[in-house]
Design an enzyme around this catalytic site. Structure first.
Site, PDB file in Angstrom:
ATOM      1  N   TYR A 162      -4.864   3.920   5.852  1.00  0.00           N
ATOM      2  CA  TYR A 162      -5.467   2.921   6.703  1.00  0.00           C
ATOM      3  C   TYR A 162      -6.767   3.375   7.375  1.00  0.00           C
ATOM      4  O   TYR A 162      -7.615   2.753   7.861  1.00  0.00           O
ATOM      5  CB  TYR A 162      -4.627   3.029   8.070  1.00  0.00           C
ATOM      6  CG  TYR A 162      -3.172   1.867   7.490  1.00  0.00           C
ATOM      7  CD1 TYR A 162      -3.394   0.685   7.621  1.00  0.00           C
ATOM      8  CD2 TYR A 162      -2.064   2.712   7.193  1.00  0.00           C
ATOM      9  CE1 TYR A 162      -2.196   0.158   7.450  1.00  0.00           C
ATOM     10  CE2 TYR A 162      -1.034   1.837   6.775  1.00  0.00           C
ATOM     11  CZ  TYR A 162      -0.773   0.485   7.025  1.00  0.00           C
ATOM     12  OH  TYR A 162       0.136  -0.309   6.320  1.00  0.00           O
TER      13      TYR A 162
ATOM     14  N   LYS B  47       0.876  -1.271  -0.146  1.00  0.00           N
ATOM     15  CA  LYS B  47       0.068  -0.163  -0.112  1.00  0.00           C
ATOM     16  C   LYS B  47       0.965   1.204   0.113  1.00  0.00           C
ATOM     17  O   LYS B  47       2.021   1.153   0.313  1.00  0.00           O
ATOM     18  CB  LYS B  47      -0.942   0.008   1.338  1.00  0.00           C
ATOM     19  CG  LYS B  47      -0.206  -0.187   2.544  1.00  0.00           C
ATOM     20  CD  LYS B  47       0.903   0.477   3.192  1.00  0.00           C
ATOM     21  CE  LYS B  47       0.735   1.918   3.491  1.00  0.00           C
ATOM     22  NZ  LYS B  47       1.945   2.552   4.115  1.00  0.00           N
TER      23      LYS B  47
END
Ligand code: NAD
Length: 370
Positions: free
Chosen positions: A226, A140
């Site tokens: 996140y 990510k």
């Protein structure tokens, strides 16, 4: 010319249960046998980029995995190749650099390539890995923007390879419980939510994370992803619009990228959630309010421990090695040709939100997502 037995075996594999594993036949076949039988063989993972995350988390996690192992490395630093080969017993033929990377196509030991590079290289190496016939895990944030994510997904589809994003928290028990509490409306409909993630960046001012062209952005891309995930997996819905503002207390340091970003997401049905990200504050929480109760995690996004409570008491589950669980699950999915719970599409959905947040920072208005 191939013999008919070879051809029929191959077409069985293409069309049958193995499907996506066809190009790395030998190892995938024995893995399948192993997963269901007695001669268990782990799938081979090659880590691409041996920086902080590979060294500190992924390589150690691969010493604990059941379904996969550290089979190879890709590095531009010859000394790292020597050190890693020694530490992890990696054979010479499984060590690549960025120039000869594509020849990994001929290596049956490598089933999965794990891209652990700066963000601007995710697209290129995901596509090269898929073209080389390897399944891919990409770290990510998935790419610099949603358009690049779409290209990565298309390339893996075209090559008939599986693509997953390194969203380790989807395998973490407290997080899975929060998904259940929110998505199954255990305390009724969610009425509000607040997610924050960040750390105080005092590292190298020349690092890729501080360059827009290399990192795509700052705290939002790196840490905010996140908090966006937290809102999406707690609600089980896709946000439709976003409005964002930002703050810079160290503009000299964060010249090219965002420091602290605040946003509000709007979900179908009218729910609004708050989120924030930072390279200048130590945050890591998820707090949800519902009609008949509430739940929260704090710390919510780190490597562990992850701690939580709800209106019913402490959310109490074992702490696990998230990366080991994540990679083991992907290896199992590859071997069984089953979809991963964190496919490329999951990264794409987050990047659509990120793109809209950056648009909102420019316009000062609510922006549609997607
Ligand atoms: P890092 O800077 O420590 O490592 C990056 C590696 O890429 C280095 O070994 C560097 O030499 C190599 N590299 C190859 N080509 C490069 C180039 N042209 N420019 C710069 N570096 C180059 O970074 P990291 O912290 O290991 O992060 C790597 C990826 O992992 C990022 O996408 C990051 O977001 C992700 N990450 C994920 C988690 C997680 O919890 N899932 C945690 C940390 C990092």
């Amino acid at each position: 010319m191939e013999s008919s037995s070879k051809l029929s075996r191959r077409s069985f594999i293409r069309n049958g249960v193995l499907g996506a594993g066809a190009l790395t036949l030998g190892s995938t076949l024995s893995a399948i046998a192993g997963f269901s039988g007695s001669t268990k063989k782990k799938l081979g993972i090659a880590l691409v980029g041996l920086g902080g995350y590979s060294k500190g988390q992924l390589a150690p996690a691969l010493q604990q995995t059941q379904n996969c192992y550290l089979a190879g490395i890709v590095t531009g630093t010859p000394q790292k190749a020597v050190d890693w080969a020694k530490q992890y017993n990696i054979p010479k033929q499984n060590i690549y650099n960025y120039q000869n990377f594509d020849s990994i196509a001929n290596n049956p030991d490598i089933d999965i390539v794990y891209i652990v590079l700066p963000v601007f290289l995710h697209k290129e190496y995901t596509i090269r890995a898929a073209k080389a016939g390897k399944h891919v895990i990409c770290e990510k944030p998935m790419a610099l923007n949603a358009k690049d994510c779409e290209e990565m997904i298309a390339a893996c589809k075209k090559a008939n390879r599986m693509l997953s994003i390194g969203y380790r928290l989807h395998f973490e028990p407290h997080t899975i419980e929060v998904m259940r509490l929110g998505q199954q409306k255990v305390f009724g409909k969610l009425t509000g939510m607040d997610n924050g993630n960040g750390f105080t960046y005092n590292g190298d001012p020349n690092a890729w994370r501080l360059k827009k062209a290399l990192g795509g952005g700052g705290g939002l891309m790196d840490m905010g992803i996140y908090a966006i995930q937290g809102a999406r997996y707690s609600t089980g819905m896709e946000p439709i619009a976003v409005r964002a503002t930002q703050e810079k207390t160290r503009p000299d340091f964060f010249k090219e990228v965002d420091e602290t970003v605040f946003w509000e997401l709007e979900f179908p049905g009218g729910l609004k959630t708050k989120g924030k990200s930072s390279y200048n504050n130590n945050w890591g929480y998820l707090k949800a309010k519902a009609e008949h109760g509430e739940f929260e995690l704090e710390p919510a996004y780190g490597y562990g421990p992850i701690l939580g409570k709800s209106s019913k008491g402490v959310i109490d589950y074992p702490q696990i090695n998230q990366q080991a669980a994540q990679m083991d699950d992907f290896a199992k999915c590859v071997a069984a040709n089953k979809p991963t719970r964190v496919p490329g599409e999951e990264g794409l959905k987050d990047m659509r939100v990120v793109d809209a947040i950056y648009r909102s920072l420019d316009s000062g208005k609510w922006e549609k997502i997607g």
